[in-house]
Design a protein around this motif. Sequence first.
Motif, PDB file in Angstrom:
ATOM      1  N   GLU A 127     -15.822 -52.477 -38.749  1.00 36.92           N
ATOM      2  CA  GLU A 127     -15.408 -53.662 -37.998  1.00 36.92           C
ATOM      3  C   GLU A 127     -16.041 -53.648 -36.608  1.00 36.92           C
ATOM      4  O   GLU A 127     -16.230 -52.583 -36.028  1.00 36.92           O
ATOM      5  CB  GLU A 127     -13.880 -53.674 -37.883  1.00 36.92           C
ATOM      6  CG  GLU A 127     -13.210 -53.692 -39.243  1.00 36.92           C
ATOM      7  CD  GLU A 127     -11.698 -53.819 -39.175  1.00 36.92           C
ATOM      8  OE1 GLU A 127     -11.133 -53.861 -38.070  1.00 36.92           O
ATOM      9  OE2 GLU A 127     -11.093 -53.891 -40.253  1.00 36.92           O
ATOM     10  N   ASP A 168     -10.820 -49.912 -40.021  1.00 39.28           N
ATOM     11  CA  ASP A 168      -9.591 -50.516 -39.505  1.00 39.28           C
ATOM     12  C   ASP A 168      -9.161 -49.880 -38.188  1.00 39.28           C
ATOM     13  O   ASP A 168      -7.983 -49.625 -37.951  1.00 39.28           O
ATOM     14  CB  ASP A 168      -8.457 -50.433 -40.547  1.00 39.28           C
ATOM     15  CG  ASP A 168      -7.319 -51.402 -40.194  1.00 39.28           C
ATOM     16  OD1 ASP A 168      -7.601 -52.427 -39.551  1.00 39.28           O
ATOM     17  OD2 ASP A 168      -6.164 -51.124 -40.550  1.00 39.28           O
ATOM     18  N   HIS A 178     -12.279 -59.725 -33.760  1.00 37.02           N
ATOM     19  CA  HIS A 178     -12.884 -58.614 -34.494  1.00 37.02           C
ATOM     20  C   HIS A 178     -13.259 -59.078 -35.892  1.00 37.02           C
ATOM     21  O   HIS A 178     -12.836 -60.146 -36.332  1.00 37.02           O
ATOM     22  CB  HIS A 178     -11.983 -57.375 -34.480  1.00 37.02           C
ATOM     23  CG  HIS A 178     -10.746 -57.446 -35.323  1.00 37.02           C
ATOM     24  ND1 HIS A 178      -9.628 -58.155 -34.947  1.00 37.02           N
ATOM     25  CD2 HIS A 178     -10.449 -56.886 -36.522  1.00 37.02           C
ATOM     26  CE1 HIS A 178      -8.694 -58.009 -35.882  1.00 37.02           C
ATOM     27  NE2 HIS A 178      -9.168 -57.252 -36.854  1.00 37.02           N
ATOM     28  N   HIS A 196     -13.786 -58.566 -40.140  1.00 40.61           N
ATOM     29  CA  HIS A 196     -13.226 -57.958 -41.341  1.00 40.61           C
ATOM     30  C   HIS A 196     -14.303 -57.988 -42.415  1.00 40.61           C
ATOM     31  O   HIS A 196     -14.314 -58.887 -43.246  1.00 40.61           O
ATOM     32  CB  HIS A 196     -12.004 -58.760 -41.825  1.00 40.61           C
ATOM     33  CG  HIS A 196     -10.715 -58.387 -41.184  1.00 40.61           C
ATOM     34  ND1 HIS A 196      -9.519 -58.967 -41.540  1.00 40.61           N
ATOM     35  CD2 HIS A 196     -10.427 -57.479 -40.216  1.00 40.61           C
ATOM     36  CE1 HIS A 196      -8.543 -58.427 -40.804  1.00 40.61           C
ATOM     37  NE2 HIS A 196      -9.086 -57.535 -39.987  1.00 40.61           N
ATOM     38  N   SER A 217      -4.173 -57.475 -40.335  1.00 43.94           N
ATOM     39  CA  SER A 217      -3.395 -56.381 -40.922  1.00 43.94           C
ATOM     40  C   SER A 217      -2.146 -56.161 -40.062  1.00 43.94           C
ATOM     41  O   SER A 217      -2.018 -56.751 -38.992  1.00 43.94           O
ATOM     42  CB  SER A 217      -4.235 -55.106 -40.927  1.00 43.94           C
ATOM     43  OG  SER A 217      -4.484 -54.708 -39.588  1.00 43.94           O
ATOM     44  N   ASP A 248      -3.205 -55.055 -36.769  1.00 43.72           N
ATOM     45  CA  ASP A 248      -3.706 -56.175 -35.948  1.00 43.72           C
ATOM     46  C   ASP A 248      -2.551 -56.952 -35.315  1.00 43.72           C
ATOM     47  O   ASP A 248      -2.603 -57.309 -34.136  1.00 43.72           O
ATOM     48  CB  ASP A 248      -4.517 -57.155 -36.815  1.00 43.72           C
ATOM     49  CG  ASP A 248      -5.799 -56.537 -37.338  1.00 43.72           C
ATOM     50  OD1 ASP A 248      -6.283 -55.572 -36.721  1.00 43.72           O
ATOM     51  OD2 ASP A 248      -6.316 -57.029 -38.357  1.00 43.72           O
TER      52      ASP A 248
HETATM   53 ZN    ZN Z   1      -8.218 -56.334 -38.512  1.00 41.78          ZN
END
Ligand code: ZN
Length: 261
Positions: A27, A58, A93, A95, A103, A106
């Motif tokens: 990412e 992640d 950001h 993915h 997520s 996040d």
């Molecule tokens: Zn994320």
Amino acid sequence: MAISAVHLEADAFLVCMNHALSTEKEEVMGLCLGEMETDRIVHIHSVIILRRSDKRKDRVEISPEQLSAASTEAERLAELTGKPLLRVVGWYHSHPHITVWPSHVDVRTQAMYQMMDQGFVGLIFSCFIEDKNTKTGRVLYTCFQSTQAQKGAEYERVEVPVHVVPRDSVGKACLESAVELPRILCQEEQDTYRKIHSLSHLDPITKIHNGSVFTKNLCSQMSAVSGPLLQWLEDRLDQNQQNIADLQLEKEMLQLELASM
Ligand code: ZN
């Protein structure tokens, strides 16, 4: 006070897309600069591409140093563009290969930013995903904020409508960020290589192998990022020169018209 919408200017959107598509395995992230209007609409004018210190999956973290550097940059741009309210208004950001939805990490990270600034927004660009019907690549994006239904409960995502606002030119700040991208990617590769190279127990063959991997990665970046960027800038230059020629012609015509009056 939730944000009602985000207006993302097309040139800033272009930089985000370039950045997201530059890296397929991990990412990438950055910060958004813009203004919040009294109507609870966040306007994003440009973005700052951030260098990653940790390339694990992640794992998108923005250090306090990066946040403070971004604020200084926002102040500089505020003065340069005559927009005194310009500041850091959000983060973005990518993915790669996964869904566009934030997520749990996040959503919690976003909640932390909102504690400092209620109007802060989060953008996500999902890339390297294939449309099952057309077999072509797709990029999806979303904007979100976090909310807590009741005290002590888990944070939840609130979707914020995002509109890409057309622009007929690329702003100076966006152009600078676009040009900064290959430099940041190269620095990240160098950091990784230096870290591995400093390990003293490696045998010569492994060291040669690591060196080749480093060179190979730099070459991939040249073809995926630097090459297309250079082409884009050259095309823009051609287009600008054409515009100058057109305007010059128009000026001469108007002068002729004026002389005959
Ligand atoms: Zn994320």
